[in-house]
Design an enzyme around this catalytic site. Structure first.
Site, PDB file in Angstrom:
ATOM      1  N   GLY A  47       0.773  -0.963   0.064  1.00 17.81           N
ATOM      2  CA  GLY A  47       0.019  -0.010  -0.161  1.00 17.81           C
ATOM      3  C   GLY A  47       0.888   1.337  -0.074  1.00 17.81           C
ATOM      4  O   GLY A  47       1.833   1.239  -0.608  1.00 17.81           O
ATOM      5  N   GLU A  48       0.492   2.221   0.874  1.00 17.22           N
ATOM      6  CA  GLU A  48       1.470   3.260   1.014  1.00 17.22           C
ATOM      7  C   GLU A  48       1.760   3.422   2.469  1.00 17.22           C
ATOM      8  O   GLU A  48       1.188   3.598   3.321  1.00 17.22           O
ATOM      9  CB  GLU A  48       0.585   4.587   0.523  1.00 17.22           C
ATOM     10  CG  GLU A  48       1.235   5.920   0.549  1.00 17.22           C
ATOM     11  CD  GLU A  48       2.447   5.757  -0.494  1.00 17.22           C
ATOM     12  OE1 GLU A  48       2.384   5.353  -1.370  1.00 17.22           O
ATOM     13  OE2 GLU A  48       3.628   6.243   0.210  1.00 17.22           O
ATOM     14  N   SER A  49       3.365   3.157   2.502  1.00 17.14           N
ATOM     15  CA  SER A  49       3.899   2.901   3.842  1.00 17.14           C
ATOM     16  C   SER A  49       3.642   4.192   4.640  1.00 17.14           C
ATOM     17  O   SER A  49       3.541   3.922   5.962  1.00 17.14           O
ATOM     18  CB  SER A  49       5.428   2.423   3.554  1.00 17.14           C
ATOM     19  OG  SER A  49       6.151   3.466   2.914  1.00 17.14           O
ATOM     20  N   CYS A  79       6.125  -5.283   0.345  1.00 15.61           N
ATOM     21  CA  CYS A  79       6.236  -4.068  -0.314  1.00 15.61           C
ATOM     22  C   CYS A  79       6.255  -2.936   0.887  1.00 15.61           C
ATOM     23  O   CYS A  79       7.267  -2.796   1.469  1.00 15.61           O
ATOM     24  CB  CYS A  79       5.115  -3.993  -1.361  1.00 15.61           C
ATOM     25  SG  CYS A  79       6.151  -2.711  -2.550  1.00 15.61           S
ATOM     26  N   ARG A 106      13.201   3.265  -0.592  1.00 16.09           N
ATOM     27  CA  ARG A 106      11.833   3.192  -1.208  1.00 16.09           C
ATOM     28  C   ARG A 106      11.589   3.524  -2.731  1.00 16.09           C
ATOM     29  O   ARG A 106      12.505   4.370  -2.939  1.00 16.09           O
ATOM     30  CB  ARG A 106      11.174   4.366  -0.252  1.00 16.09           C
ATOM     31  CG  ARG A 106      10.323   3.894   0.935  1.00 16.09           C
ATOM     32  CD  ARG A 106       9.487   5.056   1.521  1.00 16.09           C
ATOM     33  NE  ARG A 106       8.266   4.906   0.673  1.00 16.09           N
ATOM     34  CZ  ARG A 106       7.341   6.365   0.529  1.00 16.09           C
ATOM     35  NH1 ARG A 106       7.787   7.166   1.406  1.00 16.09           N
ATOM     36  NH2 ARG A 106       6.423   6.164   0.140  1.00 16.09           N
ATOM     37  N   ILE A 135       5.410  -3.396  -7.751  1.00 15.54           N
ATOM     38  CA  ILE A 135       4.373  -2.237  -7.857  1.00 15.54           C
ATOM     39  C   ILE A 135       5.163  -1.040  -7.038  1.00 15.54           C
ATOM     40  O   ILE A 135       5.108  -1.099  -5.618  1.00 15.54           O
ATOM     41  CB  ILE A 135       3.192  -2.411  -7.658  1.00 15.54           C
ATOM     42  CG1 ILE A 135       2.621  -3.374  -8.215  1.00 15.54           C
ATOM     43  CG2 ILE A 135       2.413  -0.935  -7.692  1.00 15.54           C
ATOM     44  CD1 ILE A 135       0.964  -3.877  -7.856  1.00 15.54           C
ATOM     45  N   ARG A 136       5.890  -0.193  -7.606  1.00 18.05           N
ATOM     46  CA  ARG A 136       6.649   0.819  -7.149  1.00 18.05           C
ATOM     47  C   ARG A 136       7.335   0.466  -5.804  1.00 18.05           C
ATOM     48  O   ARG A 136       7.211   1.036  -4.736  1.00 18.05           O
ATOM     49  CB  ARG A 136       5.757   2.005  -6.677  1.00 18.05           C
ATOM     50  CG  ARG A 136       5.293   2.933  -7.845  1.00 18.05           C
ATOM     51  CD  ARG A 136       4.172   4.020  -7.384  1.00 18.05           C
ATOM     52  NE  ARG A 136       3.352   3.736  -6.602  1.00 18.05           N
ATOM     53  CZ  ARG A 136       3.057   4.135  -5.346  1.00 18.05           C
ATOM     54  NH1 ARG A 136       3.920   4.497  -4.813  1.00 18.05           N
ATOM     55  NH2 ARG A 136       2.093   3.664  -4.652  1.00 18.05           N
ATOM     56  N   HIS A 171       4.929  -8.859  -4.902  1.00 17.51           N
ATOM     57  CA  HIS A 171       3.299  -9.178  -4.211  1.00 17.51           C
ATOM     58  C   HIS A 171       2.919 -10.393  -4.527  1.00 17.51           C
ATOM     59  O   HIS A 171       2.209 -10.712  -5.314  1.00 17.51           O
ATOM     60  CB  HIS A 171       2.310  -8.079  -4.577  1.00 17.51           C
ATOM     61  CG  HIS A 171       2.494  -6.772  -4.378  1.00 17.51           C
ATOM     62  ND1 HIS A 171       2.164  -6.007  -3.113  1.00 17.51           N
ATOM     63  CD2 HIS A 171       3.213  -5.773  -4.738  1.00 17.51           C
ATOM     64  CE1 HIS A 171       2.218  -4.864  -2.871  1.00 17.51           C
ATOM     65  NE2 HIS A 171       3.246  -4.742  -4.214  1.00 17.51           N
ATOM     66  N   GLU A 173       0.629 -12.118  -3.362  1.00 16.45           N
ATOM     67  CA  GLU A 173      -0.900 -11.974  -3.100  1.00 16.45           C
ATOM     68  C   GLU A 173      -1.538 -11.558  -4.407  1.00 16.45           C
ATOM     69  O   GLU A 173      -2.886 -11.624  -4.790  1.00 16.45           O
ATOM     70  CB  GLU A 173      -1.388 -11.264  -1.930  1.00 16.45           C
ATOM     71  CG  GLU A 173      -1.218  -9.743  -2.118  1.00 16.45           C
ATOM     72  CD  GLU A 173       0.024  -9.005  -1.988  1.00 16.45           C
ATOM     73  OE1 GLU A 173       1.134  -9.827  -2.013  1.00 16.45           O
ATOM     74  OE2 GLU A 173       0.178  -7.860  -2.152  1.00 16.45           O
TER      75      GLU A 173
HETATM   76  N1  GLN Z   1       6.039   2.744  -2.980  1.00 14.57           N
HETATM   77  C1  GLN Z   1       5.227   2.529  -1.879  1.00 14.57           C
HETATM   78  C2  GLN Z   1       5.900   3.044  -0.351  1.00 14.57           C
HETATM   79  O1  GLN Z   1       6.865   3.056  -0.543  1.00 14.57           O
HETATM   80  C3  GLN Z   1       5.082   0.778  -1.540  1.00 14.57           C
HETATM   81  C4  GLN Z   1       4.236   0.315  -2.789  1.00 14.57           C
HETATM   82  C5  GLN Z   1       3.613  -1.117  -2.626  1.00 14.57           C
HETATM   83  O2  GLN Z   1       3.343  -1.299  -1.283  1.00 14.57           O
HETATM   84  N2  GLN Z   1       3.104  -1.855  -3.740  1.00 14.57           N
HETATM   85  O3  GLN Z   1       5.054   2.796   0.576  1.00 14.57           O
END
Ligand code: GLN
Length: 196
Positions: A47-49, A79, A106, A135-136, A171, A173
């Site tokens: 998600g978004e840390s 992630c 990150r 993903i990112r 991921h 999942e």
């Molecule tokens: N770029 C996100 C972060 O730094 C992590 C991306 C993800 O969990 N898919 O939080």
């Protein structure tokens, strides 16, 4: 029955839930303090840390996770989840649970490969390649002496384990493959048996 908590502040919660249920495990979304009490493991999803981390530290769930990790409960961060577990984050000053002795970078993958799919053999898990979705994603730039590298991809560390704690840049999942979840569940089962 085995019960695995999934930190449910934000991010890919349902996808982990679906994989665990396919493997016959009971799941609980961890939204409030106290819900981890009768769990045998916890997953910190992607998600978004920064968003997840901020909320996490505002509640006592953070302290509960830290306490559970001390008694050996398996914890897996995917992630953003791995960023929450990392002792150090290279490109930002704040950090979160500091349970995994690694440094992460990150959004480590450049813009043109922000998100990509590939596959690789992870010897600890299977002799056959496993599909990997990034993903990112962060990657790991330092591991402590106690940390096992499970996978290195093009020279970058993307999966690690320190005793009961697992971290992956990718991921599992978001693929149909259940082998990484099975690996985590082996750790969970062992912990549950020892606790009895
Ligand atoms: N770029 C996100 C972060 O730094 C992590 C991306 C993800 O969990 N898919 O939080």
């Amino acid at each position: 029955m085995l019960k695995v908590g999934i930190l449910a502040i934000q991010g890919g919660i349902e996808e982990h839930e679906a994989h665990l249920r396919q493997l016959g495990v009971d799941t609980v979304q961890i939204k409030k303090p106290g819900q981890l009490a009768n769990c045998h493991g916890i997953i910190l999803p992607g998600g978004e840390s920064t968003a997840i981390g901020k909320t996490l530290l505002e509640t006592s769930i953070a302290q509960e996770i830290i306490e559970k990790s001390k008694v050996g409960m398996p914890i897996w961060g995917t992630c953003a989840g791995m960023i929450l577990l990392a002792k150090e984050i290279e490109n930002q000053t704040e950090n979160y649970l500091k349970l995994l002795d690694i440094t992460v970078h990150r959004n480590g993958y450049g813009r043109q490969i922000d998100s990509f799919k590939t596959e690789a053999i992870i010897p600890a898990i299977s002799k056959e390649p496993i599909p990997l979705v990034f993903i990112r994603a962060p990657y790991v730039t330092r591991v402590g002496s106690d940390v096992k590298v499970l996978l290195q991809l093009d020279g970058k560390i993307v999966a690690v384990q320190q005793n009961n704690i697992l971290g992956t840049s990718f991921h599992p999942e978001l693929t149909d493959d259940l082998r990484f979840h099975e690996y985590f569940l082996k750790m969970v089962r062992k912990f549950a048996l020892e606790k009895e």
